[in-house]
Design a protein around this motif. Structure first.
Motif, short mmCIF file in Angstrom:
data_model
loop_
_atom_site.label_atom_id
_atom_site.label_comp_id
_atom_site.label_asym_id
_atom_site.label_seq_id
_atom_site.Cartn_x
_atom_site.Cartn_y
_atom_site.Cartn_z
N THR A 1 0.86 -1.20 0.00
CA THR A 1 0.00 0.00 0.00
C THR A 1 0.89 1.24 0.00
O THR A 1 2.10 1.16 0.26
CB THR A 1 -0.88 0.07 1.26
OG1 THR A 1 -0.11 0.61 2.34
CG2 THR A 1 -1.42 -1.28 1.68
N LEU B 1 -2.05 -0.46 -3.23
CA LEU B 1 -3.27 0.22 -2.86
C LEU B 1 -2.92 1.68 -2.59
O LEU B 1 -1.98 1.96 -1.84
CB LEU B 1 -3.91 -0.43 -1.62
CG LEU B 1 -4.15 -1.94 -1.70
CD1 LEU B 1 -4.80 -2.44 -0.42
CD2 LEU B 1 -4.99 -2.31 -2.91
N PHE C 1 -4.99 1.83 5.62
CA PHE C 1 -4.05 0.84 5.06
C PHE C 1 -3.18 0.24 6.16
O PHE C 1 -2.86 -0.95 6.15
CB PHE C 1 -3.14 1.47 3.99
CG PHE C 1 -3.86 1.89 2.74
CD1 PHE C 1 -4.97 1.19 2.26
CD2 PHE C 1 -3.43 2.99 2.01
CE1 PHE C 1 -5.62 1.57 1.09
CE2 PHE C 1 -4.07 3.38 0.84
CZ PHE C 1 -5.17 2.67 0.39
N THR D 1 -4.26 -4.03 6.90
CA THR D 1 -3.45 -4.93 6.08
C THR D 1 -2.49 -5.69 7.00
O THR D 1 -2.23 -5.25 8.12
CB THR D 1 -2.62 -4.16 5.02
OG1 THR D 1 -1.71 -3.29 5.69
CG2 THR D 1 -3.51 -3.36 4.10
N ARG E 1 -0.42 -8.34 2.41
CA ARG E 1 0.64 -7.68 1.66
C ARG E 1 1.84 -8.61 1.57
O ARG E 1 2.01 -9.47 2.41
CB ARG E 1 1.13 -6.40 2.37
CG ARG E 1 0.10 -5.41 2.83
CD ARG E 1 0.80 -4.16 3.37
NE ARG E 1 1.98 -4.49 4.17
CZ ARG E 1 1.95 -4.64 5.49
NH1 ARG E 1 0.83 -4.53 6.16
NH2 ARG E 1 3.07 -4.93 6.14
#
Lengths: 73, 269
Positions: free
Chosen positions: B171, B197, B220, B224, B241
């Motif tokens: 992200t 992202l 984020f 995540t 991730r």
């Protein structure tokens, strides 16, 4: 022991800064604030730990951090 | 700063909105290029159309700003004619998976040695905030005043199923990870997909009451988790991730070169 990095110079390109405030929000030491023009500015330079997070997060590539020269190990 | 050596400073400040995650991706992508020490002359950036695609104008590499959704087709041409070059293709979510969806799956399938960076902000920002195939359900945008009913693609699942040999996601908050994953993707021989992202505070954030850019980055941060972590088992809602696949298989140009050798066998050329 590893020496703590020290700040030599903190440069903010005011022409490029759009005042999104991401650097102010995420600085772990509250070094930055938005000034009256809505641009990022350094208020407490002595607290900066040179983590470089603001420099990397800045979407405008407006921040440059220059650490003091490290002594040779 | 080293990253300033890789940009066309005359075009700055860039046109992205205050707090747009695309600038952060540019920032950390350039650090990956710097870390790898690749010459500007050996890098080609090919982009299509959209907010994200404007990135090719800002970098001081060879750059092609092409037509909507077709960046991968152009990039394929560049790579086939000059296989020694590193080709980076930054794309938006709409550019990569709506307009360019077909190009995307076939580039994955062929395992072209390209690096596709999907800057996913879940909206068409440049044209005023229409929903994309990555917006997902229940999103307010100009083309869905009663909220979206479309389910979204999972970019990672799609890339894996289509045969990409390197698939990763991060992200715009995880800045060091952006640099690390893009560096790995560039070094990988084969088709690399890195989904990042990103936040669009202007259209996606404001309409969906997600707060400012910093609040979107906090999302984020909190929602995540590294791929394969225990946190994901405890909370399946978390977005993973990291690197999902890294396969060492022959890339298209290598196979093509072998085909040429075979065809020319016994002939003096």
């Amino acid at each position: 022991m590893k020496k703590q990095k020290k700040l030599k110079e903190y440069r903010i390109n005011r022409e490029w800064c759009k005042g999104c405030g991401i650097c102010v929000h995420f600085c772990p030491k509250d070094v930055l604030e938005l000034d009256q023009d809505g641009k990022s500015s350094v208020i407490r330079p002595d607290d900066c730990i040179v983590c470089g997070f603001c420099e990397r997060l800045c979407p405008d590539l407006a921040i440059t951090i220059i650490p003091e020269e490290q002594e040779a190990a | 700063m080293a990253v300033h050596n890789y940009i066309r400073q005359r075009f700055f400040p860039h046109l992205w909105c205050p707090g747009c995650g695309h600038g952060t991706i540019l920032n950390n992508m350039l650090r990956a290029v710097d870390e790898l020490g690749i010459s500007k002359n050996d890098l080609v950036m090919v982009s299509g159309i959209g907010c994200s695609s404007r990135i090719s104008g800002y970098v001081d590499f060879h750059s092609l700003h092409t037509i909507h959704g077709r960046a991968l087709a152009y990039a394929t041409g560049v790579k086939m004619s000059q296989p020694r070059l590193n080709v980076l293709i930054p794309m938006g979510d709409g550019d990569a998976l709506a307009i360019g969806g077909n190009h995307f799956i076939h580039a994955c399938r062929r395992n072209m040695d390209l690096t596709a960076i999907i800057m996913n902000n879940r909206i068409y920002g440049m044209t005023g905030g229409q929903f994309s195939p990555l917006s997902g359900e229940g999103i307010l945008c100009t083309t869905a005043p009663q909220l979206t009913i479309d389910r979204s693609f999972d970019t990672v699942e799609l890339a894996l199923a289509s045969g990409a040999s390197f698939v990763a996601r991060t992200t715009s908050f995880h800045v060091r990870e952006i640099t690390k994953l893009i560096a790995r993707a560039i070094q990988h021989k084969g088709f690399s997909v890195v989904e990042i992202l990103s936040q669009c505070p202007t259209h996606f954030g404001r309409k969906n009451k997600l707060g400012d850019a910093s609040n979107m980055l906090e999302f984020f941060k909190k929602n995540t988790t590294p791929f394969g972590s225990k946190a994901k088992q405890d909370n399946p809602e978390l977005i993973e991730r990291g690197i999902f696949r890294e396969l060492d298989i022959p890339d298209y140009c290598a196979d093509y070169e072998r085909t040429i050798q075979k065809a020319q066998k016994g002939k003096s050329s």
